[in-house]
Design a protein around this motif. Structure first.
Motif, PDB file in Angstrom:
ATOM      1  N   ILE A 228      46.340  32.179   9.252  1.00 17.93           N
ATOM      2  CA  ILE A 228      46.566  31.622   7.949  1.00 17.93           C
ATOM      3  C   ILE A 228      46.583  30.182   7.762  1.00 17.93           C
ATOM      4  O   ILE A 228      45.766  29.467   7.420  1.00 17.93           O
ATOM      5  CB  ILE A 228      47.634  32.504   7.104  1.00 17.93           C
ATOM      6  N   GLU A 229      47.496  29.593   8.620  1.00 17.67           N
ATOM      7  CA  GLU A 229      47.899  28.241   8.272  1.00 17.67           C
ATOM      8  C   GLU A 229      46.712  27.419   9.168  1.00 17.67           C
ATOM      9  O   GLU A 229      46.476  26.339   8.705  1.00 17.67           O
ATOM     10  CB  GLU A 229      49.307  27.986   9.146  1.00 17.67           C
ATOM     11  N   ARG A 230      46.157  27.971  10.187  1.00 15.36           N
ATOM     12  CA  ARG A 230      45.072  27.165  10.826  1.00 15.36           C
ATOM     13  C   ARG A 230      43.951  27.259  10.311  1.00 15.36           C
ATOM     14  O   ARG A 230      43.273  26.259   9.886  1.00 15.36           O
ATOM     15  CB  ARG A 230      45.072  27.661  12.376  1.00 15.36           C
ATOM     16  N   PHE A 231      43.627  28.492   9.405  1.00 15.61           N
ATOM     17  CA  PHE A 231      42.501  28.604   8.827  1.00 15.61           C
ATOM     18  C   PHE A 231      42.391  27.663   7.524  1.00 15.61           C
ATOM     19  O   PHE A 231      41.290  26.981   7.241  1.00 15.61           O
ATOM     20  CB  PHE A 231      41.885  29.937   8.600  1.00 15.61           C
ATOM     21  N   ALA A 232      43.401  27.842   6.857  1.00 15.09           N
ATOM     22  CA  ALA A 232      43.841  27.359   5.476  1.00 15.09           C
ATOM     23  C   ALA A 232      43.828  25.620   5.662  1.00 15.09           C
ATOM     24  O   ALA A 232      43.314  25.047   4.714  1.00 15.09           O
ATOM     25  CB  ALA A 232      45.016  27.690   4.732  1.00 15.09           C
ATOM     26  N   ALA A 233      43.931  25.231   6.701  1.00 12.47           N
ATOM     27  CA  ALA A 233      43.862  23.826   6.841  1.00 12.47           C
ATOM     28  C   ALA A 233      42.761  23.332   7.414  1.00 12.47           C
ATOM     29  O   ALA A 233      42.314  21.995   7.368  1.00 12.47           O
ATOM     30  CB  ALA A 233      44.909  23.329   7.966  1.00 12.47           C
ATOM     31  N   MET A 234      41.652  23.865   7.360  1.00 12.58           N
ATOM     32  CA  MET A 234      40.294  23.701   7.887  1.00 12.58           C
ATOM     33  C   MET A 234      39.376  23.542   6.396  1.00 12.58           C
ATOM     34  O   MET A 234      39.513  24.165   5.665  1.00 12.58           O
ATOM     35  CB  MET A 234      39.400  24.641   8.611  1.00 12.58           C
ATOM     36  N   PRO A 235      38.866  22.056   6.516  1.00 12.61           N
ATOM     37  CA  PRO A 235      37.922  21.744   5.546  1.00 12.61           C
ATOM     38  C   PRO A 235      37.009  22.745   5.044  1.00 12.61           C
ATOM     39  O   PRO A 235      36.249  23.197   5.934  1.00 12.61           O
ATOM     40  CB  PRO A 235      37.709  20.329   5.712  1.00 12.61           C
TER      41      PRO A 235
END
Length: 389
Positions: A228-235
């Protein structure tokens, strides 16, 4: 008027809160209807299932509830199965095994034994066979398999288990019937990448007992928080929480409750709707660009609609099914740390065009498996109809 050809569907469900079981039912009905039509028969279905309380997503079928009184009464299962032309028993997809309590296995075996006792042709619809490690259950399983008119394994590992248990049984390796689940393809988003996380409430809560009885090595809860954290940080990436089991009366197994908790913890995530039919879930998934899934039939929904997918395996049914399709993109039960599993999923996301190509190749295997199943069913349906008085 031609008499309807009555097909029993044992261990299917028209209203299960687990949409995977529903996908099996709807898919198998579509395939059986195609087989009946091929030989000029008018299919009529009778569904035999455990007691379920959700709204029905299959209409115009007769239903029977399997319980102790119904199974032992002369006017219960034994009478109803005697009015069938053929029985398709799918074992809830993965329940013909001795890994569950003995009582559950005996119910599964009992439907098969009574069908054989009434001289009604018994078909094992595509399912996982085994594993079997206990002598009592192994002998009963072999007895049923050897008396079936046909046994369809949905993956190579199950087919190997079948050949070990009952080498003379008329067996076929095909594919999961949920690949045939109808759906309405949804358009992709033009300016964003939609990533779906199908987070299993059961795995998130460490199984039915909380003791990780499935034995997966990754910390499933931590893995999904990392994703969740890694995908949500992707533009340009939009994260969707996609449930596939909605069971508020079974909070440890409820994907919806898990999704609600995560949506509250991580504002900005998209909470997918509470789907009421397996077709709705598959249609929604078809509009995603990538899916990570802990529920096998959510991952099948993605695969069969052409969406790049990484299953998170918790049993050999994942490795068996996707291995049989030549699809390597999954997080195994054992062999990866939590951090390494997260890295693996992100790498697969970056290479999702490659995953899509592999899916295109595997769908040819799916098509061949479904055709084999339809053709064999048509032959058995015609033979059963010919035996009518």
């Amino acid at each position: 008027m031609t008499k309807p050809f009555r097909i029993g569907l044992a261990w299917h469900s028209t209203r299960s809160s687990n949409l995977g079981v529903g996908a099996l039912t709807v898919g198998n009905m579509a395939l059986a209807s195609a087989a009946a039509m091929r030989v000029g028969l008018d299919a009529q279905f009778v569904v035999f299932s455990p007691r379920e309380t959700g709204p029905p997503y299959v209409e115009d079928v007769e239903t029977r509830v399997i319980d102790g009184r119904y199974m032992t009464s002369r006017k219960g299962f034994l009478a109803d199965v005697g009015n069938l032309d053929i029985m398709l028993d799918i074992g809830a997809g993965d329940s013909f095994t001795d890994i569950y309590p003995r009582k559950r296995f005996l119910y599964l075996w009992g439907t098969k034994a009574l069908t054989v006792a009434r001289s009604v042709p018994l078909i094992f619809s595509p399912q996982t066979i085994g594993p079997f490690t206990k002598v009592f259950e192994t002998r009963l399983a072999a007895w049923a398999l050897n008396r079936a008119a046909a046994v369809f394994a949905r993956d190579p590992l199950s087919f190997a288990a079948l050949k070990d248990l009952a080498p003379r049984a008329p067996g076929f390796q095909v594919i999961d019937v949920a690949f045939a689940l109808p759906f309405t393809a949804q358009p992709k988003a033009e300016e964003k990448v939609r990533v779906g996380l199908n987070i299993s409430g059961l795995l998130y809560n460490r199984g039915y007992s909380g003791g990780n009885e499935f034995g997966i090595e990754v910390d499933y809860r931590a893995l999904n928080h990392l994703l969740i954290e890694r995908f949500a940080a992707m533009p340009g990436v939009e994260v969707h929480l996609v449930g596939h089991v909605f069971a508020p009366n079974q909070p440890r197994d409820d994907d919806g409750a898990t999704a609600d908790a995560l949506a509250a913890q991580y504002p900005g995530l998209v909470r997918a709707p509470h789907f009421t039919t397996p077709g709705e879930a598959k249609s929604y998934i078809s509009g995603l660009d990538f899916l990570v899934g802990g529920r096998m039939h959510a991952t099948i929904a993605a695969y069969s609609s052409g969406v790049p997918v990484v299953p998170i395996s918790y049993s050999r049914k994942f490795e068996g099914l996707f291995g049989g399709l030549g699809y390597k993109w999954l997080v195994p039960v054992r062999g990866l740390s939590t951090e390494a599993a997260a890295d693996y999923v992100i790498d697969a996301f970056e290479r999702r065009a490659e995953l899509a190509t592999d899916i295109g190749k595997g769908l040819k295997v799916v098509e061949q498996g479904l055709e084999t199943y339809i053709a064999e069913l048509a032959m058995h349906f015609a033979a059963a109809a010919a035996r009518r008085p």
